[in-house]
Design an enzyme around this catalytic site. Structure first.
Site, PDB file in Angstrom:
ATOM      1  N   ASP A 162      17.351  -4.752  20.601  1.00 27.05           N
ATOM      2  CA  ASP A 162      17.110  -3.309  20.813  1.00 27.05           C
ATOM      3  C   ASP A 162      15.794  -2.958  21.511  1.00 27.05           C
ATOM      4  O   ASP A 162      15.131  -1.961  21.141  1.00 27.05           O
ATOM      5  CB  ASP A 162      17.201  -2.553  19.470  1.00 27.05           C
ATOM      6  N   CYS A 216      16.394  -2.849  12.400  1.00 30.91           N
ATOM      7  CA  CYS A 216      17.435  -3.641  13.061  1.00 30.91           C
ATOM      8  C   CYS A 216      17.168  -5.145  13.026  1.00 30.91           C
ATOM      9  O   CYS A 216      18.107  -5.945  12.986  1.00 30.91           O
ATOM     10  CB  CYS A 216      17.651  -3.139  14.484  1.00 30.91           C
ATOM     11  N   LYS A 250      25.866  -2.293  19.958  1.00 33.21           N
ATOM     12  CA  LYS A 250      26.192  -2.203  18.525  1.00 33.21           C
ATOM     13  C   LYS A 250      26.041  -0.764  18.037  1.00 33.21           C
ATOM     14  O   LYS A 250      25.093  -0.081  18.413  1.00 33.21           O
ATOM     15  CB  LYS A 250      25.290  -3.153  17.724  1.00 33.21           C
TER      16      LYS A 250
HETATM   17  N1  TIU Z   1      16.740  -0.776  16.409  1.00 33.14           N
HETATM   18  C1  TIU Z   1      16.343  -0.193  15.282  1.00 33.14           C
HETATM   19  O1  TIU Z   1      15.543  -0.740  14.530  1.00 33.14           O
HETATM   20  N2  TIU Z   1      16.824   1.090  15.038  1.00 33.14           N
HETATM   21  C2  TIU Z   1      16.135   2.046  14.335  1.00 33.14           C
HETATM   22  O2  TIU Z   1      16.648   3.141  14.127  1.00 33.14           O
HETATM   23  N3  TIU Z   1      14.887   1.711  13.925  1.00 33.14           N
HETATM   24  C3  TIU Z   1      13.977   2.538  13.303  1.00 33.14           C
HETATM   25  O3  TIU Z   1      12.937   2.032  12.879  1.00 33.14           O
HETATM   26  N4  TIU Z   1      14.221   3.826  13.192  1.00 33.14           N
END
Ligand code: TIU
Length: 231
Positions: free
Chosen positions: A26, A164, A131
C-alpha cells in the site's frame, strides 16, 4: 535450494532467495501524500515518507537478483460494490472513501490518489494486488500467486505498520509463511504504534515473524547471485 540468512530479531532467519518474495504493501499516494485517505483520517502523512528511500534500496536489490516482487493497493471499485457499508461509514469523515478529493475519488481504483507513488512504481511483470481490506490475503489472489511461485518467505515493506502491514503479516503467518518485516521500510502515523507494532511481531520467539532493517536486507541480497536471468 540455496540457503542464506538474515540477521534479525528474535533470531537469524534462514531463507532461500528462490522461494522468497518482496511484498510492498500500500505505498499509495492515498496514504503518503497530502489530500489522500490518510490525511482525511486526520493523520500527518509526512510521518510515512521516511520509508520511501529504504524501500527503494530494498526494491532495487530485490530486482537486481531477480527476486519475486509483489505490490498491493488498498481500494475499491468505482461503484463501491466491494466496500462494506461499515467501512464507508467509519470515522464519520467529511471526505471519505469514494468522495472527490484533491487526488481524485478517495481510495478508488483508477484514481491518481489510489496509485502507487512514483518512487516505488511497479515494474512490468511485478504483480499488483488490489485488495478491498486491510489484509492482503482477504478476497485477493495473493495466496495463489505465492503458491504458483513456490514462495515460503515474505520480506515485508509498506504502510501502515499497525494496520495493513500487521493484518497482512498475521494472515501470512497463519497460512504458514515466514515474514521478515523491515523496520525502516514500514511506517505508522503514530510513533508509539510503530515501536509497539514491531515489538509485537518479534515477541514470544517471533510470534508473527522476524524484524530487521533495510541495511541488513540490502547487504544480504547484494551478496547473493542472480536467482534467474532478469529480462
Ligand atoms: N494500508 C493501510 O494501512 N490502511 C490504512 O487505513 N491504514 C491506516 O493507518 N489508516
Amino acid at each position: 535450494m540455496s540457503q542464506s540468512s538474515f540477521n534479525a530479531e528474535p533470531y537469524p532467519l534462514q531463507f532461500d532467495p528462490a522461494t522468497t518474495a518482496l511484498l510492498i504493501i500500500d505505498m499509495q499516494r492515498d496514504f503518503l501524500e497530502p489530500g489522500g485517505f490518510g490525511e482525511m483520517l486526520g493523520n500527518d502523512v509526512s510521518l510515512l515518507r521516511s520509508t520511501i528511500e529504504p524501500c527503494k534500496c530494498v526494491l532495487e536489490a530485490a530486482r537486481h537478483i531477480g527476486m519475486v516482487v509483489i505490490h498491493t493497493r488498498e481500494g475499491h471499485r468505482p461503484d463501491l460494490a466491494d466496500a462494506p457499508p461499515a467501512k464507508l461509514a467509519r470515522g464519520k469523515l467529511k471526505v471519505g472513501i469514494g468522495d472527490q478529493g484533491p487526488m481524485g475519488r478517495v481510495l478508488i481504483r483508477g484514481e491518481h490518489g489510489h496509485d502507487i507513488i512514483p518512487e516505488l512504481y511497479p515494474a512490468a511483470g511485478e504483480p499488483v494486488i488490489d485488495k478491498p481490506g486491510k489484509g492482503s490475503f482477504y478476497k485477493t489472489d495473493l495466496q495463489l500467486i505465492l503458491q504458483n511461485n513456490k514462495i515460503a518467505t515474505l520480506i515485508v515493506c509498506g504502510v501502515t505498520t499497525e494496520v495493513c502491514v500487521h493484518t497482512t503479516v498475521r494472515q501470512a503467518n497463519d497460512r504458514g509463511y515466514e515474514c521478515l518485516v523491515i523496520s525502516d521500510c514500514v511506517g505508522s502515523y503514530f510513533p508509539e504504534f510503530q515501536r509497539v507494532g514491531l515489538e509485537m511481531i518479534k515477541a514470544q520467539g517471533g510470534i508473527f515473524g522476524w524484524v530487521t532493517d533495510s541495511q541488513e536486507v540490502v547487504n544480504v541480497l547484494c551478496r547473493l547471485d542472480k536467482i534467474k536471468a532478469v529480462s
